[in-house]
Motif scaffolding. Structure first.
Motif, PDB file in Angstrom:
ATOM      1  N   ALA A   1       0.839  -1.195   0.000  1.00  0.00           N
ATOM      2  CA  ALA A   1       0.000   0.000   0.000  1.00  0.00           C
ATOM      3  C   ALA A   1       0.877   1.249   0.000  1.00  0.00           C
ATOM      4  O   ALA A   1       0.482   2.296  -0.513  1.00  0.00           O
ATOM      5  CB  ALA A   1      -0.915   0.006   1.213  1.00  0.00           C
ATOM      6  N   ASP A   2       2.053   1.130   0.599  1.00  0.00           N
ATOM      7  CA  ASP A   2       3.041   2.212   0.614  1.00  0.00           C
ATOM      8  C   ASP A   2       4.388   1.582   0.302  1.00  0.00           C
ATOM      9  O   ASP A   2       4.972   0.878   1.142  1.00  0.00           O
ATOM     10  CB  ASP A   2       3.059   2.898   1.982  1.00  0.00           C
ATOM     11  CG  ASP A   2       3.948   4.135   2.015  1.00  0.00           C
ATOM     12  OD1 ASP A   2       5.032   4.110   1.389  1.00  0.00           O
ATOM     13  OD2 ASP A   2       3.560   5.126   2.658  1.00  0.00           O
TER      14      ASP A   2
ATOM     15  N   ALA B   1       4.917   7.331  -6.077  1.00  0.00           N
ATOM     16  CA  ALA B   1       3.612   7.558  -5.459  1.00  0.00           C
ATOM     17  C   ALA B   1       2.979   8.820  -6.031  1.00  0.00           C
ATOM     18  O   ALA B   1       3.632   9.856  -6.164  1.00  0.00           O
ATOM     19  CB  ALA B   1       3.764   7.683  -3.945  1.00  0.00           C
ATOM     20  N   GLU B   2       1.687   8.724  -6.374  1.00  0.00           N
ATOM     21  CA  GLU B   2       0.933   9.866  -6.874  1.00  0.00           C
ATOM     22  C   GLU B   2      -0.029  10.342  -5.790  1.00  0.00           C
ATOM     23  O   GLU B   2      -0.279   9.645  -4.811  1.00  0.00           O
ATOM     24  CB  GLU B   2       0.166   9.482  -8.140  1.00  0.00           C
ATOM     25  CG  GLU B   2       1.031   8.883  -9.236  1.00  0.00           C
ATOM     26  CD  GLU B   2       2.015   9.874  -9.839  1.00  0.00           C
ATOM     27  OE1 GLU B   2       1.820  11.096  -9.640  1.00  0.00           O
ATOM     28  OE2 GLU B   2       2.966   9.440 -10.521  1.00  0.00           O
TER      29      GLU B   2
ATOM     30  N   THR C   1       2.701   5.041 -10.261  1.00  0.00           N
ATOM     31  CA  THR C   1       3.205   4.880 -11.621  1.00  0.00           C
ATOM     32  C   THR C   1       4.570   4.206 -11.512  1.00  0.00           C
ATOM     33  O   THR C   1       5.174   4.168 -10.436  1.00  0.00           O
ATOM     34  CB  THR C   1       3.344   6.233 -12.330  1.00  0.00           C
ATOM     35  OG1 THR C   1       4.136   7.121 -11.510  1.00  0.00           O
ATOM     36  CG2 THR C   1       1.988   6.862 -12.562  1.00  0.00           C
ATOM     37  N   TYR C   2       5.033   3.686 -12.631  1.00  0.00           N
ATOM     38  CA  TYR C   2       6.328   2.994 -12.642  1.00  0.00           C
ATOM     39  C   TYR C   2       7.169   3.591 -13.762  1.00  0.00           C
ATOM     40  O   TYR C   2       6.821   3.493 -14.937  1.00  0.00           O
ATOM     41  CB  TYR C   2       6.124   1.495 -12.872  1.00  0.00           C
ATOM     42  CG  TYR C   2       7.400   0.672 -12.772  1.00  0.00           C
ATOM     43  CD1 TYR C   2       7.887   0.246 -11.541  1.00  0.00           C
ATOM     44  CD2 TYR C   2       8.102   0.320 -13.932  1.00  0.00           C
ATOM     45  CE1 TYR C   2       9.043  -0.502 -11.451  1.00  0.00           C
ATOM     46  CE2 TYR C   2       9.258  -0.437 -13.846  1.00  0.00           C
ATOM     47  CZ  TYR C   2       9.735  -0.846 -12.605  1.00  0.00           C
ATOM     48  OH  TYR C   2      10.890  -1.596 -12.525  1.00  0.00           O
ATOM     49  N   LYS C   3       8.264   4.257 -13.373  1.00  0.00           N
ATOM     50  CA  LYS C   3       9.115   4.914 -14.360  1.00  0.00           C
ATOM     51  C   LYS C   3      10.581   4.720 -13.988  1.00  0.00           C
ATOM     52  O   LYS C   3      10.947   4.821 -12.818  1.00  0.00           O
ATOM     53  CB  LYS C   3       8.785   6.408 -14.448  1.00  0.00           C
ATOM     54  CG  LYS C   3       7.376   6.690 -14.964  1.00  0.00           C
ATOM     55  CD  LYS C   3       7.076   8.179 -15.024  1.00  0.00           C
ATOM     56  CE  LYS C   3       5.659   8.423 -15.524  1.00  0.00           C
ATOM     57  NZ  LYS C   3       5.325   9.862 -15.566  1.00  0.00           N
ATOM     58  N   ASN C   4      11.367   4.428 -15.006  1.00  0.00           N
ATOM     59  CA  ASN C   4      12.812   4.264 -14.825  1.00  0.00           C
ATOM     60  C   ASN C   4      13.152   3.244 -13.739  1.00  0.00           C
ATOM     61  O   ASN C   4      14.084   3.427 -12.951  1.00  0.00           O
ATOM     62  CB  ASN C   4      13.461   5.615 -14.498  1.00  0.00           C
ATOM     63  CG  ASN C   4      13.219   6.645 -15.577  1.00  0.00           C
ATOM     64  OD1 ASN C   4      13.267   6.335 -16.768  1.00  0.00           O
ATOM     65  ND2 ASN C   4      12.960   7.874 -15.177  1.00  0.00           N
ATOM     66  N   GLY C   5      12.360   2.185 -13.687  1.00  0.00           N
ATOM     67  CA  GLY C   5      12.645   1.101 -12.758  1.00  0.00           C
ATOM     68  C   GLY C   5      12.203   1.337 -11.330  1.00  0.00           C
ATOM     69  O   GLY C   5      12.507   0.534 -10.450  1.00  0.00           O
ATOM     70  N   LEU C   6      11.456   2.421 -11.094  1.00  0.00           N
ATOM     71  CA  LEU C   6      11.034   2.736  -9.728  1.00  0.00           C
ATOM     72  C   LEU C   6       9.548   3.053  -9.685  1.00  0.00           C
ATOM     73  O   LEU C   6       8.985   3.628 -10.627  1.00  0.00           O
ATOM     74  CB  LEU C   6      11.816   3.944  -9.192  1.00  0.00           C
ATOM     75  CG  LEU C   6      13.335   3.786  -9.055  1.00  0.00           C
ATOM     76  CD1 LEU C   6      13.959   5.127  -8.695  1.00  0.00           C
ATOM     77  CD2 LEU C   6      13.670   2.732  -7.988  1.00  0.00           C
TER      78      LEU C   6
ATOM     79  N   VAL D   1     -11.478  -7.541  -7.270  1.00  0.00           N
ATOM     80  CA  VAL D   1     -10.040  -7.302  -7.290  1.00  0.00           C
ATOM     81  C   VAL D   1      -9.796  -5.841  -7.616  1.00  0.00           C
ATOM     82  O   VAL D   1     -10.553  -5.226  -8.378  1.00  0.00           O
ATOM     83  CB  VAL D   1      -9.326  -8.219  -8.308  1.00  0.00           C
ATOM     84  CG1 VAL D   1      -9.740  -7.885  -9.739  1.00  0.00           C
ATOM     85  CG2 VAL D   1      -7.805  -8.129  -8.153  1.00  0.00           C
ATOM     86  N   SER D   2      -8.764  -5.274  -7.011  1.00  0.00           N
ATOM     87  CA  SER D   2      -8.395  -3.888  -7.288  1.00  0.00           C
ATOM     88  C   SER D   2      -6.880  -3.760  -7.241  1.00  0.00           C
ATOM     89  O   SER D   2      -6.219  -4.350  -6.373  1.00  0.00           O
ATOM     90  CB  SER D   2      -9.033  -2.944  -6.257  1.00  0.00           C
ATOM     91  OG  SER D   2      -8.775  -1.590  -6.587  1.00  0.00           O
ATOM     92  N   PHE D   3      -6.342  -2.995  -8.191  1.00  0.00           N
ATOM     93  CA  PHE D   3      -4.900  -2.755  -8.294  1.00  0.00           C
ATOM     94  C   PHE D   3      -4.626  -1.273  -8.076  1.00  0.00           C
ATOM     95  O   PHE D   3      -5.418  -0.423  -8.505  1.00  0.00           O
ATOM     96  CB  PHE D   3      -4.384  -3.184  -9.669  1.00  0.00           C
ATOM     97  CG  PHE D   3      -4.602  -4.635  -9.982  1.00  0.00           C
ATOM     98  CD1 PHE D   3      -3.694  -5.593  -9.569  1.00  0.00           C
ATOM     99  CD2 PHE D   3      -5.728  -5.052 -10.682  1.00  0.00           C
ATOM    100  CE1 PHE D   3      -3.893  -6.940  -9.853  1.00  0.00           C
ATOM    101  CE2 PHE D   3      -5.943  -6.395 -10.967  1.00  0.00           C
ATOM    102  CZ  PHE D   3      -5.022  -7.343 -10.552  1.00  0.00           C
ATOM    103  N   ASN D   4      -3.491  -0.958  -7.456  1.00  0.00           N
ATOM    104  CA  ASN D   4      -3.196   0.434  -7.112  1.00  0.00           C
ATOM    105  C   ASN D   4      -2.168   1.088  -8.032  1.00  0.00           C
ATOM    106  O   ASN D   4      -1.552   2.084  -7.659  1.00  0.00           O
ATOM    107  CB  ASN D   4      -2.734   0.548  -5.652  1.00  0.00           C
ATOM    108  CG  ASN D   4      -1.394  -0.129  -5.401  1.00  0.00           C
ATOM    109  OD1 ASN D   4      -0.751  -0.641  -6.315  1.00  0.00           O
ATOM    110  ND2 ASN D   4      -0.956  -0.128  -4.141  1.00  0.00           N
ATOM    111  N   SER D   5      -1.996   0.549  -9.234  1.00  0.00           N
ATOM    112  CA  SER D   5      -0.992   1.084 -10.155  1.00  0.00           C
ATOM    113  C   SER D   5      -1.557   1.144 -11.565  1.00  0.00           C
ATOM    114  O   SER D   5      -2.443   0.359 -11.928  1.00  0.00           O
ATOM    115  CB  SER D   5       0.268   0.213 -10.153  1.00  0.00           C
ATOM    116  OG  SER D   5       0.768   0.050  -8.838  1.00  0.00           O
TER     117      SER D   5
END
Length: 650
Positions: free
Chosen positions: A89-90, A265-266, A257-262, A368-372
């Motif tokens: 979640a975090d 958090a939004e 979000t996932y950017k540059n391998g990391l 089901v729910s996804f956080n990304s």
């Protein structure tokens, strides 16, 4: 293009059509690939077996799609059969997802709570599903654009005939949130078709139903849902309120979000003015209680949220485009898969992606729910199908041979089809250029249907006149013809929330892109390319006649330069999709001045085109080139007017 596509993923919220394939990531494993490692079982009966089965799927999807966390619940026979949190979640604090306490944003799954609340008032005789909704509205009225009034049935089935609403759907902070009544009155969409004819998924329609509920019940929407649904189901970790109540803030999952391998958090996503359509925050365990209540015909424990007959009515079909395709129940979407009738609803915010499925005949539910952002439609759709294939398998589809003579009929089906869920009266109409469905005839007497936004193609074979079955699959497409036997619509069996409308040749994206390309080439030619090359090729034996005033070329060049700057700026505006969600971008307001200036210059250019031929300025080729540029300007102005870009259409 990825950002432009993501805009539609978020706003159109068409989880059956427009999401997921836009992510530049490795495709997730398909359900069939996951199933090969385990035998098919009729119904989940062993929690350990279910956990092991889901674990493999969830880990594969979360790794391949770069999903930070997920929450899941399965209910069966009136009890919570299984819940589990996956990932974080975090991410920074390494806080795991807890299905009992971690709040996710289920997006449009929220609508099911709104429709359940509406059905409570229907049950009490306070709302009539077939009455003109204007009898319930006080602060504003729906215009009588068509003879048929809009009813609650139309709102429930997304057949009210509204255009879509995109602008200002999001807010950057709590201070920017607009009250429900004010937003609905100010952002009222145009009625673009008669109600009850075609589906067009509408956030506005559901929010309008929530507002009617407020007026009829005499309490704010959030208060009503808390008292009459959340409290009755002991949903202690659920709310429609924005910002979150203080006692729930610490349980909210981040969106990633996932950017540059990391993972990044939004911020919290504020749904502006449309709370009943998608502002809920909840847990998997709380949603499980809601599913149990619906599977038990409104009953949960000693409490009831609906009487049995009302609950059964809510689950019946209320609208379908055709008897051969799935339709809409009273708020739920129908979906037939593996010969099972499921009631479902998808939900998507920018970062969260969710799916709720109940199968009444099996007394089974899945959430089901996804956080990304990577957790969009292909993931939760494939997860659902993997689950159903594993526990309720259907026989392998039988190969169907195309009927003889189909090739002779195929061309009348071929062409471009637009979707009904578009904006018609504001600048956002331009988005329809990227939303066309393409239908082509194959040499093997099948149809190839290509979905928009890079979502791929499928083959379809005719099983009866104008009815097609997916090759190797279960979906159905039905085409409709008018009295003149011209194809007018296409209806997809597993997409009951919109229809596809066959476009005339002058409405197709290909035609408009061609016009745009020709105009741009001519505008660029005023800057020296490719005019100089063409002049040398066709007019090399001609000498230019002097005498044309400098203003003649200046007007044509200035007009063209303004158009080119406008197009570059528009690409920048549309690419910055966040600005479109939060309101009209300031840059757009400036850009829309440029075509008006160009229109004024076009008047001067028309005059000088006449003078040029009269006084024989330049060579014949030069005069022809100038005339073509002026004509291109006129055509481009018509193009801009058609797409609501000539003037300030907000």
């Amino acid at each position: 293009m990825k950002k432009i596509a993501h805009l539609f993923l978020v706003l159109i919220v068409i989880p059956w059509l427009l999401q997921g394939a836009l992510q530049a990531q490795e495709s997730p494993p398909q359900p069939e690939q996951v199933e090969q490692t385990a035998p098919s079982i009729q119904a989940p009966t062993d929690r350990a077996e279910l956990e092991a089965f889901l674990e493999g799927i969830m880990i594969a999807y979360m790794e391949s799609r770069h999903i930070a966390g997920a929450t899941l619940a399965v209910v069966k026979d009136g009890e919570i059969f299984f819940t589990k949190g996956y990932g974080y979640a975090d991410v920074e604090e390494r806080t795991p997802v807890d299905p009992e306490k971690t709040l996710f944003r289920p997006g449009s799954v929220s609508k099911l709570f709104t429709w359940t609340a509406v059905m409570q008032l229907v049950e009490q005789g306070k709302i009539d599903l077939d009455a003109d909704i204007n009898i319930y509205l006080r602060d504003f009225k729906i215009p009588d654009t068509y003879p048929e009034p809009v009813t609650m049935t139309h709102l429930m089935t997304h057949t009210a005939g509204f255009e879509d609403v995109i602008n200002e759907m999001g807010a950057r902070s709590p201070e920017d949130l607009v009250p429900l009544a004010e937003f609905l009155a100010r952002k009222m969409p145009a009625r673009v078709r008669s109600p009850g004819k075609l589906t067009s998924y509408s956030n506005y329609g559901t929010a309008l139903a929530g507002y009617i509920l407020e007026k009829v019940a005499g309490v704010p929407f959030e208060d009503y849902v808390e008292e009459n649904i959340f409290k009755m189901l002991d949903m202690q970790h659920s709310t429609f309120r924005q910002p979150l109540p203080s006692h729930l803030e610490d349980y909210m999952s981040g969106g990633y979000t996932y950017k540059n391998g990391l993972f990044r958090a939004e911020g919290f996503e504020y749904i502006n003015g449309l709370a009943p359509a998608g502002s809920m925050s909840t847990t998997a365990a709380d949603i499980a209680k809601f599913m149990i209540a619906h599977l038990q015909h409104g009953k949960y424990g000693e409490n009831r949220i609906l009487e049995e007959e009302t609950a059964k009515l809510m689950h019946t079909q209320l609208f379908s485009h055709d008897p051969l395709v799935d339709g809409n129940a009273h708020g739920f979407w129908e979906m037939t898969y593996n010969n099972l009738r499921a009631l479902v609803h998808g939900g998507d915010t920018i970062w969260f992606h969710s799916l709720l499925v109940i199968i009444p005949e099996k007394k089974l539910g899945l959430f089901v729910s996804f956080n990304s952002e990577g957790g969009s439609w292909p993931v939760y759709d494939n997860l659902m199908k993997a689950f159903l294939n594993h526990y309720y398998p259907a026989p392998e589809p039988v190969d169907i041979k195309p009927p003889p003579g189909f090739k002779l009929r195929a061309n009348r089906l071929s062409g471009s089809y637009g979707v009904t869920r578009v904006v018609s009266t504001t600048y956002e109409k331009l988005m329809a250029l990227m939303m066309a469905v393409k239908v082509e005839a194959n040499e093997d007497s099948t149809l190839l249907i290509t979905m928009p936004m890079g979502l791929g193609s499928k083959q379809w074979v005719e099983i009866e006149p104008l009815v097609f079955r997916e090759v190797g699959g279960q979906d159905t497409v039905v085409f409709r013809e008018n009295s003149k036997r011209r194809i007018t619509y296409a209806f997809f069996g597993q997409i009951p929330i919109l229809a596809a409308v066959k476009l005339a040749w002058y409405e197709t994206p290909g035609f408009h892109y061609t016009l745009l390309a020709i105009c741009m080439i001519l505008f660029l030619s005023t800057l020296g390319w490719p005019a100089s090359a063409l002049s040398k090729l066709f007019c090399r034996h001609k000498k230019e006649i002097p005498g044309a005033p400098w203003l003649v070329r200046f007007i044509a060049g200035g007009m063209s330069a303004l158009y080119i700057i406008f197009l570059i700026g528009m690409f920048s505006v549309v690419s910055d999709y966040m600005e479109l969600i939060f309101g009209v971008p300031p840059l757009l307001k400036i850009l829309l001045i440029l075509p008006i200036l160009s229109a004024l210059l076009t008047i001067g250019a028309l005059f000088f085109a006449y003078i040029g031929w009269k006084n024989k300025y330049w060579t014949v080729c030069g005069r022809l080139h100038y005339t073509l540029v002026v004509l291109a300007s006129l055509v481009f102005l018509c193009f801009l007017a058609y797409w609501n870009l000539l003037g300030f259409h907000f």
